[in-house]
Scaffold this motif. Structure first.
Motif, PDB file in Angstrom:
ATOM      1  N   GLN A  14       0.846  -1.192   0.000  1.00  6.88           N
ATOM      2  CA  GLN A  14       0.000   0.000   0.000  1.00  6.88           C
ATOM      3  C   GLN A  14       0.882   1.242   0.000  1.00  6.88           C
ATOM      4  OE1 GLN A  14      -2.710   1.255   3.334  1.00  6.88           O
ATOM      5  NE2 GLN A  14      -4.233   0.792   1.771  1.00  6.88           N
ATOM      6  N   PHE A  15       0.531   2.182  -0.869  1.00  8.45           N
ATOM      7  CA  PHE A  15       1.286   3.421  -1.010  1.00  8.45           C
ATOM      8  C   PHE A  15       0.539   4.573  -0.346  1.00  8.45           C
ATOM      9  CE2 PHE A  15       2.682   0.759  -4.494  1.00  8.45           C
ATOM     10  CZ  PHE A  15       4.056   0.948  -4.488  1.00  8.45           C
ATOM     11  N   PRO A  16       1.270   5.581   0.136  1.00  9.68           N
ATOM     12  CA  PRO A  16       0.625   6.741   0.765  1.00  9.68           C
ATOM     13  C   PRO A  16       0.072   7.704  -0.295  1.00  9.68           C
ATOM     14  CG  PRO A  16       2.992   7.032   0.786  1.00  9.68           C
ATOM     15  CD  PRO A  16       2.727   5.665   0.195  1.00  9.68           C
ATOM     16  N   ILE A  17      -0.857   7.187  -1.075  1.00 10.38           N
ATOM     17  CA  ILE A  17      -1.450   7.944  -2.173  1.00 10.38           C
ATOM     18  C   ILE A  17      -2.960   7.973  -1.989  1.00 10.38           C
ATOM     19  CG2 ILE A  17      -1.816   8.085  -4.675  1.00 10.38           C
ATOM     20  CD1 ILE A  17       0.772   6.390  -4.982  1.00 10.38           C
ATOM     21  N   THR A  18      -3.531   9.161  -2.092  1.00  9.04           N
ATOM     22  CA  THR A  18      -4.978   9.338  -2.107  1.00  9.04           C
ATOM     23  C   THR A  18      -5.348   9.877  -3.483  1.00  9.04           C
ATOM     24  OG1 THR A  18      -5.133   9.759   0.263  1.00  9.04           O
ATOM     25  CG2 THR A  18      -6.890  10.663  -1.105  1.00  9.04           C
ATOM     26  N   ILE A  42      -3.343   1.957  -3.730  1.00 10.96           N
ATOM     27  CA  ILE A  42      -3.487   3.291  -3.161  1.00 10.96           C
ATOM     28  C   ILE A  42      -4.193   3.196  -1.802  1.00 10.96           C
ATOM     29  CG2 ILE A  42      -3.485   4.413  -5.416  1.00 10.96           C
ATOM     30  CD1 ILE A  42      -6.579   4.644  -3.432  1.00 10.96           C
ATOM     31  N   GLU A  43      -3.975   4.220  -0.991  1.00 12.37           N
ATOM     32  CA  GLU A  43      -4.508   4.245   0.368  1.00 12.37           C
ATOM     33  C   GLU A  43      -6.000   4.568   0.403  1.00 12.37           C
ATOM     34  OE1 GLU A  43      -1.786   5.541   3.785  1.00 12.37           O
ATOM     35  OE2 GLU A  43      -2.978   7.319   3.253  1.00 12.37           O
ATOM     36  N   THR A  44      -6.422   5.616  -0.330  1.00 10.83           N
ATOM     37  CA  THR A  44      -7.805   6.072  -0.279  1.00 10.83           C
ATOM     38  C   THR A  44      -8.224   6.624  -1.639  1.00 10.83           C
ATOM     39  OG1 THR A  44      -7.473   6.736   2.031  1.00 10.83           O
ATOM     40  CG2 THR A  44      -9.446   7.572   0.965  1.00 10.83           C
ATOM     41  N   CYS A 106       8.312  14.522 -13.719  1.00  6.18           N
ATOM     42  CA  CYS A 106       7.996  14.863 -12.329  1.00  6.18           C
ATOM     43  C   CYS A 106       8.748  13.932 -11.388  1.00  6.18           C
ATOM     44  CB  CYS A 106       6.499  14.728 -12.073  1.00  6.18           C
ATOM     45  SG  CYS A 106       5.491  15.881 -13.008  1.00  6.18           S
ATOM     46  N   ILE A 107       9.234  14.491 -10.298  1.00  5.78           N
ATOM     47  CA  ILE A 107       9.903  13.700  -9.264  1.00  5.78           C
ATOM     48  C   ILE A 107       9.018  13.736  -8.031  1.00  5.78           C
ATOM     49  CG2 ILE A 107      11.944  13.496  -7.806  1.00  5.78           C
ATOM     50  CD1 ILE A 107      13.497  14.829 -10.157  1.00  5.78           C
ATOM     51  N   PHE A 108       8.605  12.561  -7.574  1.00  5.93           N
ATOM     52  CA  PHE A 108       7.673  12.467  -6.462  1.00  5.93           C
ATOM     53  C   PHE A 108       8.426  12.195  -5.170  1.00  5.93           C
ATOM     54  CE2 PHE A 108       5.451  11.354 -10.353  1.00  5.93           C
ATOM     55  CZ  PHE A 108       4.496  12.354 -10.353  1.00  5.93           C
ATOM     56  N   ASN A 109       8.102  12.961  -4.148  1.00  2.00           N
ATOM     57  CA  ASN A 109       8.779  12.916  -2.858  1.00  2.00           C
ATOM     58  C   ASN A 109       8.316  11.702  -2.053  1.00  2.00           C
ATOM     59  OD1 ASN A 109       9.830  13.400  -0.322  1.00  2.00           O
ATOM     60  ND2 ASN A 109       9.224  15.540  -0.264  1.00  2.00           N
ATOM     61  N   GLU A 160       3.430   5.588 -12.866  1.00  2.00           N
ATOM     62  CA  GLU A 160       4.653   6.396 -12.757  1.00  2.00           C
ATOM     63  C   GLU A 160       4.957   6.743 -11.295  1.00  2.00           C
ATOM     64  OE1 GLU A 160       8.118   8.294 -13.613  1.00  2.00           O
ATOM     65  OE2 GLU A 160       6.936   7.075 -14.997  1.00  2.00           O
ATOM     66  N   ILE A 161       3.953   7.129 -10.551  1.00  2.00           N
ATOM     67  CA  ILE A 161       4.174   7.512  -9.146  1.00  2.00           C
ATOM     68  C   ILE A 161       4.637   6.309  -8.332  1.00  2.00           C
ATOM     69  CG2 ILE A 161       3.067   8.345  -7.037  1.00  2.00           C
ATOM     70  CD1 ILE A 161       1.180  10.004  -8.922  1.00  2.00           C
ATOM     71  N   THR A 162       3.927   5.184  -8.437  1.00  2.00           N
ATOM     72  CA  THR A 162       4.308   4.017  -7.629  1.00  2.00           C
ATOM     73  C   THR A 162       5.658   3.459  -8.067  1.00  2.00           C
ATOM     74  OG1 THR A 162       2.968   2.528  -9.035  1.00  2.00           O
ATOM     75  CG2 THR A 162       1.931   3.390  -7.029  1.00  2.00           C
ATOM     76  N   LYS A 163       5.961   3.543  -9.344  1.00  2.00           N
ATOM     77  CA  LYS A 163       7.276   3.096  -9.823  1.00  2.00           C
ATOM     78  C   LYS A 163       8.362   3.898  -9.128  1.00  2.00           C
ATOM     79  CE  LYS A 163       8.968   4.523 -13.720  1.00  2.00           C
ATOM     80  NZ  LYS A 163       9.229   4.831 -15.139  1.00  2.00           N
ATOM     81  N   GLN A 164       8.191   5.212  -9.066  1.00  2.00           N
ATOM     82  CA  GLN A 164       9.194   6.049  -8.395  1.00  2.00           C
ATOM     83  C   GLN A 164       9.252   5.768  -6.889  1.00  2.00           C
ATOM     84  OE1 GLN A 164       9.340  10.245  -9.145  1.00  2.00           O
ATOM     85  NE2 GLN A 164       8.821  10.003 -11.295  1.00  2.00           N
ATOM     86  N   LEU A 165       8.112   5.564  -6.268  1.00  2.00           N
ATOM     87  CA  LEU A 165       8.109   5.317  -4.822  1.00  2.00           C
ATOM     88  C   LEU A 165       8.752   3.970  -4.484  1.00  2.00           C
ATOM     89  CD1 LEU A 165       4.613   6.689  -3.722  1.00  2.00           C
ATOM     90  CD2 LEU A 165       6.828   7.861  -3.734  1.00  2.00           C
TER      91      LEU A 165
END
Length: 168
Positions: A14-18, A42-44, A106-109, A160-165
């Motif tokens: 689970q990723f901290p993504i809403t 995703i979280e929510t 984009c670079i996701f923190n 893309e976001i989860t790949k970076q995370l």
């Protein structure tokens, strides 16, 4: 040998993504958003607006993922985004604007939860939410069309976001 639902061994994460949906009201799209959000851990998932159809047409495409994805239905996307911003979420709007960045640049923190905001199938994300966004990202397109289905775009963004995370 091709795998089935019973023979795959993907590791759950689970990723901290809403995902915040501003006035996404098409039932098949809503069902497909449940599936995409489940697939990407995703979280929510938050549906914002009135008349969000969660009935039979939605469940035909959700394939029961509405039973496992944490979701909410609220009236105001602007209030949700304001609250998430107060909670230190990075607000990422998925929209084509004059100052949007290509998603792949984009670079996701990894030290901050992410709120991915997606917009209405016809009108996109409201100007008020775009102004609150930390990043506005678009998906580069190479054909004649300038947009794609909201679920397809969300899936690409979540990939893309989860790949970076995962890498970090």
């Amino acid at each position: 040998m091709q795998h089935t639902h019973y023979t795959t061994n993907f590791k759950q994460h689970q990723f901290p993504i809403t995902v915040v949906c501003e006035n996404v009201t098409n039932a098949p799209n809503i069902g497909s958003l449940f599936r995409a959000c489940d697939a990407f851990g995703i979280e929510t998932l938050i549906f914002c607006g009135s008349d969000i159809p969660l009935g039979r047409k939605m469940t035909k495409t959700s394939r029961a993922t509405e039973k496992v994805v944490n979701y909410q239905v609220v009236d105001s996307a602007l209030e949700v985004v304001n609250q998430l911003k107060k909670e230190n979420y990075a607000i990422i709007a998925l929209e084509i604007t004059t100052n949007s960045l290509p998603l792949n640049q984009c670079i996701f923190n990894t030290n901050q939860p992410i709120a991915l905001v997606i917009g209405d199938e016809n009108f996109g994300i409201s100007e008020a939410i775009l102004k609150l966004s930390d990043t506005i990202a678009h998906i580069d397109m190479f054909g004649q069309n300038s947009s794609m289905n909201v679920v397809q775009a969300t899936s690409i963004a979540l990939y893309e976001i989860t790949k970076q995370l995962l890498i970090k």
